[in-house]
Scaffold this motif. Structure first.
Motif, PDB file in Angstrom:
ATOM      1  N   LEU A 146      30.027  16.106  -7.646  1.00  0.00           N
ATOM      2  CA  LEU A 146      30.561  15.012  -8.444  1.00  0.00           C
ATOM      3  C   LEU A 146      29.543  13.875  -8.473  1.00  0.00           C
ATOM      4  O   LEU A 146      28.729  13.731  -7.551  1.00  0.00           O
ATOM      5  CB  LEU A 146      31.864  14.490  -7.833  1.00  0.00           C
ATOM      6  CG  LEU A 146      33.129  15.338  -7.958  1.00  0.00           C
ATOM      7  CD1 LEU A 146      34.241  14.733  -7.100  1.00  0.00           C
ATOM      8  CD2 LEU A 146      33.579  15.455  -9.410  1.00  0.00           C
ATOM      9  N   VAL A 168      33.272  19.161  -5.510  1.00  0.00           N
ATOM     10  CA  VAL A 168      33.292  17.812  -4.953  1.00  0.00           C
ATOM     11  C   VAL A 168      31.878  17.368  -4.575  1.00  0.00           C
ATOM     12  O   VAL A 168      31.483  16.223  -4.813  1.00  0.00           O
ATOM     13  CB  VAL A 168      34.228  17.747  -3.729  1.00  0.00           C
ATOM     14  CG1 VAL A 168      34.139  16.392  -3.044  1.00  0.00           C
ATOM     15  CG2 VAL A 168      35.668  18.035  -4.150  1.00  0.00           C
ATOM     16  N   ALA A 169      31.102  18.277  -3.997  1.00  0.00           N
ATOM     17  CA  ALA A 169      29.745  17.942  -3.559  1.00  0.00           C
ATOM     18  C   ALA A 169      28.831  17.570  -4.717  1.00  0.00           C
ATOM     19  O   ALA A 169      27.820  16.895  -4.518  1.00  0.00           O
ATOM     20  CB  ALA A 169      29.141  19.110  -2.795  1.00  0.00           C
ATOM     21  N   GLU A 208      32.032   8.861  -7.900  1.00  0.00           N
ATOM     22  CA  GLU A 208      33.306   9.571  -7.814  1.00  0.00           C
ATOM     23  C   GLU A 208      33.522  10.185  -6.435  1.00  0.00           C
ATOM     24  O   GLU A 208      34.652  10.309  -5.967  1.00  0.00           O
ATOM     25  CB  GLU A 208      33.380  10.660  -8.888  1.00  0.00           C
ATOM     26  CG  GLU A 208      33.457  10.132 -10.309  1.00  0.00           C
ATOM     27  CD  GLU A 208      33.599  11.251 -11.325  1.00  0.00           C
ATOM     28  OE1 GLU A 208      34.279  12.264 -11.014  1.00  0.00           O
ATOM     29  OE2 GLU A 208      33.026  11.125 -12.425  1.00  0.00           O
ATOM     30  N   ARG A 209      32.440  10.566  -5.766  1.00  0.00           N
ATOM     31  CA  ARG A 209      32.555  11.169  -4.435  1.00  0.00           C
ATOM     32  C   ARG A 209      33.003  10.172  -3.388  1.00  0.00           C
ATOM     33  O   ARG A 209      33.523  10.562  -2.340  1.00  0.00           O
ATOM     34  CB  ARG A 209      31.226  11.795  -3.988  1.00  0.00           C
ATOM     35  CG  ARG A 209      30.875  13.091  -4.666  1.00  0.00           C
ATOM     36  CD  ARG A 209      29.936  13.952  -3.829  1.00  0.00           C
ATOM     37  NE  ARG A 209      28.776  13.281  -3.302  1.00  0.00           N
ATOM     38  CZ  ARG A 209      27.654  13.034  -3.983  1.00  0.00           C
ATOM     39  NH1 ARG A 209      27.565  13.384  -5.251  1.00  0.00           N
ATOM     40  NH2 ARG A 209      26.631  12.439  -3.395  1.00  0.00           N
ATOM     41  N   LYS A 210      32.819   8.897  -3.664  1.00  0.00           N
ATOM     42  CA  LYS A 210      33.124   7.879  -2.659  1.00  0.00           C
ATOM     43  C   LYS A 210      34.571   7.947  -2.193  1.00  0.00           C
ATOM     44  O   LYS A 210      34.862   7.720  -1.017  1.00  0.00           O
ATOM     45  CB  LYS A 210      32.810   6.489  -3.210  1.00  0.00           C
ATOM     46  CG  LYS A 210      31.323   6.146  -3.221  1.00  0.00           C
ATOM     47  CD  LYS A 210      31.103   4.716  -3.664  1.00  0.00           C
ATOM     48  CE  LYS A 210      29.624   4.352  -3.618  1.00  0.00           C
ATOM     49  NZ  LYS A 210      29.385   2.947  -4.048  1.00  0.00           N
ATOM     50  N   GLU A 237      24.769  13.386   3.750  1.00  0.00           N
ATOM     51  CA  GLU A 237      26.170  13.680   3.491  1.00  0.00           C
ATOM     52  C   GLU A 237      26.542  15.014   4.127  1.00  0.00           C
ATOM     53  O   GLU A 237      25.785  15.987   4.034  1.00  0.00           O
ATOM     54  CB  GLU A 237      26.411  13.728   1.981  1.00  0.00           C
ATOM     55  CG  GLU A 237      27.879  13.857   1.610  1.00  0.00           C
ATOM     56  CD  GLU A 237      28.094  13.798   0.105  1.00  0.00           C
ATOM     57  OE1 GLU A 237      29.120  13.251  -0.325  1.00  0.00           O
ATOM     58  OE2 GLU A 237      27.226  14.311  -0.632  1.00  0.00           O
ATOM     59  N   TRP A 253      36.301  10.475  -1.715  1.00  0.00           N
ATOM     60  CA  TRP A 253      36.468  11.627  -0.833  1.00  0.00           C
ATOM     61  C   TRP A 253      35.870  11.383   0.547  1.00  0.00           C
ATOM     62  O   TRP A 253      36.247  12.053   1.514  1.00  0.00           O
ATOM     63  CB  TRP A 253      35.807  12.860  -1.452  1.00  0.00           C
ATOM     64  CG  TRP A 253      36.439  13.317  -2.731  1.00  0.00           C
ATOM     65  CD1 TRP A 253      36.296  12.758  -3.966  1.00  0.00           C
ATOM     66  CD2 TRP A 253      37.332  14.423  -2.897  1.00  0.00           C
ATOM     67  NE1 TRP A 253      37.031  13.451  -4.894  1.00  0.00           N
ATOM     68  CE2 TRP A 253      37.679  14.476  -4.272  1.00  0.00           C
ATOM     69  CE3 TRP A 253      37.869  15.373  -2.026  1.00  0.00           C
ATOM     70  CZ2 TRP A 253      38.537  15.442  -4.785  1.00  0.00           C
ATOM     71  CZ3 TRP A 253      38.712  16.346  -2.529  1.00  0.00           C
ATOM     72  CH2 TRP A 253      39.042  16.369  -3.894  1.00  0.00           C
ATOM     73  N   HIS A 254      34.943  10.455   0.633  1.00  0.00           N
ATOM     74  CA  HIS A 254      34.262  10.220   1.907  1.00  0.00           C
ATOM     75  C   HIS A 254      35.230   9.721   2.975  1.00  0.00           C
ATOM     76  O   HIS A 254      36.061   8.848   2.736  1.00  0.00           O
ATOM     77  CB  HIS A 254      33.128   9.205   1.727  1.00  0.00           C
ATOM     78  CG  HIS A 254      31.974   9.738   0.957  1.00  0.00           C
ATOM     79  ND1 HIS A 254      31.106   8.932   0.257  1.00  0.00           N
ATOM     80  CD2 HIS A 254      31.543  11.019   0.752  1.00  0.00           C
ATOM     81  CE1 HIS A 254      30.186   9.668  -0.315  1.00  0.00           C
ATOM     82  NE2 HIS A 254      30.424  10.944  -0.034  1.00  0.00           N
ATOM     83  N   GLU A 300      27.970  10.448  -7.661  1.00  0.00           N
ATOM     84  CA  GLU A 300      28.094   9.781  -6.357  1.00  0.00           C
ATOM     85  C   GLU A 300      29.233   8.765  -6.317  1.00  0.00           C
ATOM     86  O   GLU A 300      29.950   8.662  -5.318  1.00  0.00           O
ATOM     87  CB  GLU A 300      26.777   9.102  -5.993  1.00  0.00           C
ATOM     88  CG  GLU A 300      26.762   8.541  -4.586  1.00  0.00           C
ATOM     89  CD  GLU A 300      25.391   8.071  -4.160  1.00  0.00           C
ATOM     90  OE1 GLU A 300      25.266   7.550  -3.041  1.00  0.00           O
ATOM     91  OE2 GLU A 300      24.439   8.229  -4.952  1.00  0.00           O
ATOM     92  N   ILE A 340      32.945  14.613   4.426  1.00  0.00           N
ATOM     93  CA  ILE A 340      34.221  15.068   3.870  1.00  0.00           C
ATOM     94  C   ILE A 340      34.632  16.295   4.666  1.00  0.00           C
ATOM     95  O   ILE A 340      33.836  17.224   4.840  1.00  0.00           O
ATOM     96  CB  ILE A 340      34.122  15.443   2.378  1.00  0.00           C
ATOM     97  CG1 ILE A 340      33.495  14.302   1.568  1.00  0.00           C
ATOM     98  CG2 ILE A 340      35.510  15.786   1.826  1.00  0.00           C
ATOM     99  CD1 ILE A 340      33.144  14.692   0.142  1.00  0.00           C
TER     100      ILE A 340
END
Length: 274
Positions: free
Chosen positions: A248, A245-246, A252-254, A135, A256-257, A250, A194
C-alpha cells in the motif's frame, strides 16, 4: 498494484505461507532475499527456486510487473542477531522484513519449552538495533489478542469453549504471544511493524472472502462481526493480504502500523457492504 518497488527479507522462506508470498511478490516486481535452511547460499537459492516452481497460485486479476523481481537467498541462521545486522548493513535496498517462522511439528506445539518464535523475533530486533530499523511484518498466529505490547494468549470470541482448552493443550501459543510483545516493546520510535494473526490455516485455494479486525475481536464487533465468520482461512489468502498491505502507499500503511490484525474467512452469505 502499487508501483513502488520493495525489497523484502523473508524469514523461514521455505514455509508454506512464505513461498506464496514470495512468488506473488516477485511476479509483482518486488525483490526478495530469502532466508532458509541449506548447506550454502547457492543451495538455499536452488531450494527456494525449486519450491517456487512447485507452488501453484490461484488465478487472480492482479496486474503483473513488466519485469519480475530479483530473488536472492541465504542459509544464515534466522536465530542469530548477527544475520540481520549483516544483511541490513550490506544491502541498503532491503526495506522490510517478513517473518513466517512457525511450529512445524505437533510435538513442539505440546512443548512448554519450545521458543522458536521468541528466539527469532529477539534476534530480528537485536539485529535491527545493531544496524538499522526497517518495516517488519510478522505472520503470527491465532491465539493472541489485544494491542501488541500488551498481547494476551486468547482466542477469538467465536471459538467458544475451545478457547479455554487450547492454551492448556498447546502451550506454544504463550511463546507466540510473548514474541509479539518483544517486537512491540522494542525500545525505539523508528520501528514500524504489523502483526498478522490468521485464523486456523488451511492449505486450500484462496477464497478472497475474508475479513480483518485490529487487536480485539467480538461476535458483534462492527468491523468484523464473528457471528458471521468461520474459524479458518487459506494460507494463500493470508499471504496475499500481507503483500497487499505491505505494498500500500506509505500513507495508507500508517493505519496498520502497530496493529495486531486478525484475519478470518467470512461465511458465504456475509455481505461486506453491511
Amino acid at each position: 498494484m502499487n508501483n513502488s518497488k520493495r525489497h523484502f527479507l523473508v524469514i523461514a522462506a521455505a514455509s508454506r505461507g512464505a513461498r506464496i508470498f514470495i512468488k506473488n511478490a516477485l511476479m509483482q516486481g518486488h525483490d526478495i532475499t530469502a532466508m532458509c535452511r541449506a548447506q550454502s547460499d547457492q543451495d538455499a537459492l536452488n531450494r527456494i527456486a525449486k519450491i517456487l516452481k512447485e507452488t501453484t497460485l490461484t488465478g487472480t486479476n492482479t496486474s503483473l510487473a513488466k519485469n519480475k523481481g530479483v530473488l536472492k537467498a541465504t542459509n544464515i541462521s534466522i536465530l542469530n542477531a548477527e544475520s540481520y545486522k549483516d544483511l541490513l548493513t550490506k544491502d541498503p535496498s532491503i526495506d522490510a522484513i517478513c517473518c513466517f517462522v512457525g511450529v512445524t511439528k505437533y510435538k513442539d506445539m505440546l512443548s512448554s519449552s519450545y521458543s522458536v518464535y521468541t528466539d527469532t523475533i529477539s534476534a530480528v530486533v537485536e539485529g535491527m538495533n545493531q544496524s538499522r530499523w526497517v518495516e517488519t511484518l510478522y505472520h503470527s498466529s491465532v491465539g493472541t489478542e489485544g494491542i501488541p505490547g500488551g498481547s494476551l494468549t486468547a482466542w477469538p470470541a467465536n471459538y467458544n469453549v475451545i478457547a479455554n482448552i487450547l492454551p492448556i493443550i498447546f502451550p506454544v501459543y504463550k511463546n507466540v504471544t510473548e514474541s509479539e510483545n518483544i517486537l512491540a516493546r522494542a525500545d525505539t520510535d523508528e520501528l514500524r511493524y504489523i502483526i498478522f494473526r490468521p485464523a486456523a490455516l488451511k492449505d486450500t485455494p484462496a477464497k478472497r472472502h475474508y475479513g480483518y479486525s485490529f487487536n480485539i475481536t467480538g461476535l458483534d464487533k462492527a468491523d468484523l462481526p464473528l457471528k458471521h465468520a468461520k474459524i479458518s482461512i487459506s494460507r494463500e489468502d493470508v499471504a496475499e493480504e500481507m503483500l497487499r498491505v505491505a505494498t500500500l502507499p506509505e500513507q495508507e500503511r500508517k493505519k496498520w502500523h502497530g496493529q495486531g490484525v486478525y484475519l478470518v474467512d467470512m461465511k458465504k452469505n456475509y455481505n461486506f457492504n453491511h
